[in-house]
Design a protein around this motif. Structure first.
Motif, PDB file in Angstrom:
ATOM      1  N   THR A   1       1.829 -15.207 -16.493  1.00 38.94           N
ATOM      2  CA  THR A   1       1.126 -16.490 -16.597  1.00 38.94           C
ATOM      3  C   THR A   1       0.086 -16.636 -15.490  1.00 38.94           C
ATOM      4  O   THR A   1      -1.035 -17.081 -15.719  1.00 38.94           O
TER       5      THR A   1
ATOM      6  N   LEU B   1      -2.863 -14.346 -16.245  1.00 35.94           N
ATOM      7  CA  LEU B   1      -3.658 -14.867 -17.346  1.00 35.94           C
ATOM      8  C   LEU B   1      -4.494 -16.071 -16.903  1.00 35.94           C
ATOM      9  O   LEU B   1      -5.653 -16.229 -17.311  1.00 35.94           O
ATOM     10  N   GLU B   2      -3.899 -16.922 -16.068  1.00 39.87           N
ATOM     11  CA  GLU B   2      -4.637 -18.087 -15.575  1.00 39.87           C
ATOM     12  C   GLU B   2      -5.842 -17.656 -14.752  1.00 39.87           C
ATOM     13  O   GLU B   2      -6.940 -18.200 -14.889  1.00 39.87           O
ATOM     14  N   LYS B   3      -5.613 -16.675 -13.883  1.00 40.31           N
ATOM     15  CA  LYS B   3      -6.722 -16.210 -13.045  1.00 40.31           C
ATOM     16  C   LYS B   3      -7.776 -15.498 -13.889  1.00 40.31           C
ATOM     17  O   LYS B   3      -8.981 -15.659 -13.675  1.00 40.31           O
ATOM     18  N   ALA B   4      -7.335 -14.663 -14.842  1.00 39.77           N
ATOM     19  CA  ALA B   4      -8.291 -13.951 -15.694  1.00 39.77           C
ATOM     20  C   ALA B   4      -9.075 -14.933 -16.563  1.00 39.77           C
ATOM     21  O   ALA B   4     -10.276 -14.778 -16.774  1.00 39.77           O
ATOM     22  N   THR B   5      -8.378 -15.976 -17.051  1.00 43.18           N
ATOM     23  CA  THR B   5      -9.043 -16.992 -17.870  1.00 43.18           C
ATOM     24  C   THR B   5     -10.103 -17.731 -17.062  1.00 43.18           C
ATOM     25  O   THR B   5     -11.205 -17.998 -17.540  1.00 43.18           O
ATOM     26  N   ALA B   6      -9.754 -18.058 -15.802  1.00 41.45           N
ATOM     27  CA  ALA B   6     -10.714 -18.756 -14.938  1.00 41.45           C
ATOM     28  C   ALA B   6     -11.941 -17.905 -14.674  1.00 41.45           C
ATOM     29  O   ALA B   6     -13.069 -18.400 -14.644  1.00 41.45           O
TER      30      ALA B   6
ATOM     31  N   GLN C   1     -13.088 -15.413 -16.611  1.00 36.33           N
ATOM     32  CA  GLN C   1     -13.857 -15.207 -17.838  1.00 36.33           C
ATOM     33  C   GLN C   1     -14.527 -16.486 -18.331  1.00 36.33           C
ATOM     34  O   GLN C   1     -15.480 -16.444 -19.096  1.00 36.33           O
ATOM     35  N   ALA C   2     -14.023 -17.655 -17.886  1.00 35.93           N
ATOM     36  CA  ALA C   2     -14.575 -18.921 -18.362  1.00 35.93           C
ATOM     37  C   ALA C   2     -16.014 -19.116 -17.941  1.00 35.93           C
ATOM     38  O   ALA C   2     -16.763 -19.870 -18.552  1.00 35.93           O
TER      39      ALA C   2
ATOM     40  N   ARG D   1     -18.922 -16.777 -23.985  1.00 34.64           N
ATOM     41  CA  ARG D   1     -17.583 -17.007 -24.545  1.00 34.64           C
ATOM     42  C   ARG D   1     -17.604 -18.003 -25.710  1.00 34.64           C
ATOM     43  O   ARG D   1     -16.747 -17.960 -26.577  1.00 34.64           O
TER      44      ARG D   1
ATOM     45  N   GLU E   1     -17.311 -16.723 -29.222  1.00 32.47           N
ATOM     46  CA  GLU E   1     -16.018 -16.247 -29.726  1.00 32.47           C
ATOM     47  C   GLU E   1     -15.221 -17.361 -30.411  1.00 32.47           C
ATOM     48  O   GLU E   1     -14.222 -17.096 -31.086  1.00 32.47           O
ATOM     49  N   LYS E   2     -15.639 -18.608 -30.189  1.00 38.77           N
ATOM     50  CA  LYS E   2     -14.930 -19.727 -30.817  1.00 38.77           C
ATOM     51  C   LYS E   2     -15.554 -20.099 -32.161  1.00 38.77           C
ATOM     52  O   LYS E   2     -15.171 -21.105 -32.765  1.00 38.77           O
TER      53      LYS E   2
END
Length: 406
Positions: free
Chosen positions: A339, A342-347, A349-350, A355, A358-359
């Motif tokens: 977790t 993932l939080e750090k990677a999400t931050a 990549q944000a 991005r 991709e939505k």
């Protein structure tokens, strides 16, 4: 050490000794010598050789080709001149010569004398102290230019600024650069452009001219205004060998107006290269951090598995219970670590502006212009949709507003 009685030396050693003594004598640097030109020779190399004499004495003089650009006249035999330069010994012949850097026609001596007097006065007061010089902003947003509105100097400055750093806003303040109105106009321009928020850097410049033409910039009032200014000031007055009191008072002196413009702004190509390099470093940093988190997760998993094996080997009687407990503990720890990663990677990549594609979102263009409202297109019009992996063309079949009315 020079030879003494009974200790002979060579001619070369004697000349070398004399040359060193002359070169280290500050009284022989940048002398101003007045005399009559004789035996003038302008060599094919461009150097000027002549003798400077008065009623009682004479001295050989040479003005090298590189200093001729600053001359406003062609010397001739019999002409009274004012020669400024250093005294040195030419050791091959043992001849003492005056190496001239500036040559003025006779009658300018009083102007040069007043220049030296004012220079000495302001130096004593600290107006030229390097500690008072303000740094030139690296990325100026607004640049003030004080110069004549006509002539090559203003065009050179504007061309250099536009070529090197077009992002800067140039505020041109035209003034007279010689004549009775020049000093008050320059003072008013300095006051205007030095107002808070007006400019980041000020250029004070004019093209080449005679000693009298440039003398406006030897005015004490201009020097004091430059010293008192809050805004950094770069001067580019005359040619490379021309020096004025304004140059000494300025935060930075350039040899020519165009050189002043170059020193005032960065090169846009270098700025773009720096931004690209910074982007590469940021991308590399993000990749390194993600890889580091992944390695940490794998290391934690390995430690937990090894610990579980050791514990199970020591507790054979409670093997089943401990196995269940350790499995749960391992899963909880792995989940927690996963977790966090993932939080750090999400931050990280944000921050990527792509991005949003991709939505399922797309950017709409009509005639190569972004479409942000239904009022920008009409039914039947062809539009472009920019997606993550390419572009689509579509035709508008129907339009509906928020109230279903267009």
């Amino acid at each position: 050490m020079i030879g003494k009685m009974g200790q002979p030396i060579t001619v070369s050693e004697l000349n070398a000794y004399l040359k060193e003594r002359i070169n280290t004598d500050e009284n022989l640097r940048m002398l101003c010598v007045e005399g009559e030109v004789s035996n003038l020779t302008i060599h094919t190399s461009g150097h000027i050789y002549f003798t400077l004499k008065d009623k009682k004495s004479s001295i050989k003089a040479i003005l090298f080709r590189g200093y001729r650009a600053s001359m406003k006249f062609i010397p001739a035999d019999g002409m009274q001149v004012l020669a400024v330069g250093d005294v040195a010994l030419y050791d091959k012949t043992g001849a003492v010569q005056l190496y001239v850097q500036n040559l003025y026609q006779s009658g300018l001596g009083e102007i040069y004398y007043r220049f030296e007097q004012l220079k000495a006065k302001l130096t004593e007061e600290g107006l030229f102290d390097p500690a008072h010089k303000k740094p030139i902003p690296k990325y100026p947003e607004a640049i003030g230019v004080i110069t004549s509105p006509t002539g090559a100097a203003v065009q050179d400055i504007l061309n250099v600024l536009a070529r090197r750093y077009p992002l800067a806003n140039v505020r041109l303040r035209p003034v007279h650069v010689q004549g009775l109105n020049a000093v008050p106009e320059i003072l008013a321009a300095l006051q205007e452009l030095d107002a808070p928020g007006a400019c980041d850097t000020i250029l004070l410049a004019r093209g080449g001219g005679s000693l009298e033409d440039l003398y406006v910039f030897n005015d004490e009032r201009i020097a004091r205004a430059i010293y008192a200014a809050r805004t950094p000031i770069v001067t580019g007055i005359g040619h490379e060998t021309d020096y004025t009191i304004a140059d000494f008072a300025a935060d930075l002196r350039a040899p020519t107006p165009s050189a002043a413009a170059e020193l005032a702004v960065p090169d846009k190509n270098e700025v773009m290269l720096s931004l690209l390099q910074a982007g590469d470093k940021l991308q590399l940093y993000v990749s390194d951090r993600v890889e580091s988190y992944q390695k940490t997760l794998l290391a934690d998993k390995s430690v937990l598995l090894n610990g579980m094996r050791v514990l199970l080997a020591k507790t054979s009687g409670k093997h089943s219970v401990l196995q269940t407990q350790m499995h749960a503990l391992m899963q909880a720890h792995l989940q927690h670590a996963k977790t966090a990663v993932l939080e750090k990677a999400t931050a990280l990549q944000a921050a990527n502006p792509l991005r949003i594609y991709e939505k399922g979102y797309a950017k709409i263009f009509a005639a190569e212009k972004p479409v942000v409202s239904v009022t920008q297109v009409s039914v039947g019009q062809t539009i472009d949709l920019a997606l993550q992996d390419g572009r689509l063309q579509a035709e508008v079949k129907k339009k509906e507003g928020k109230t279903n009315e267009i």
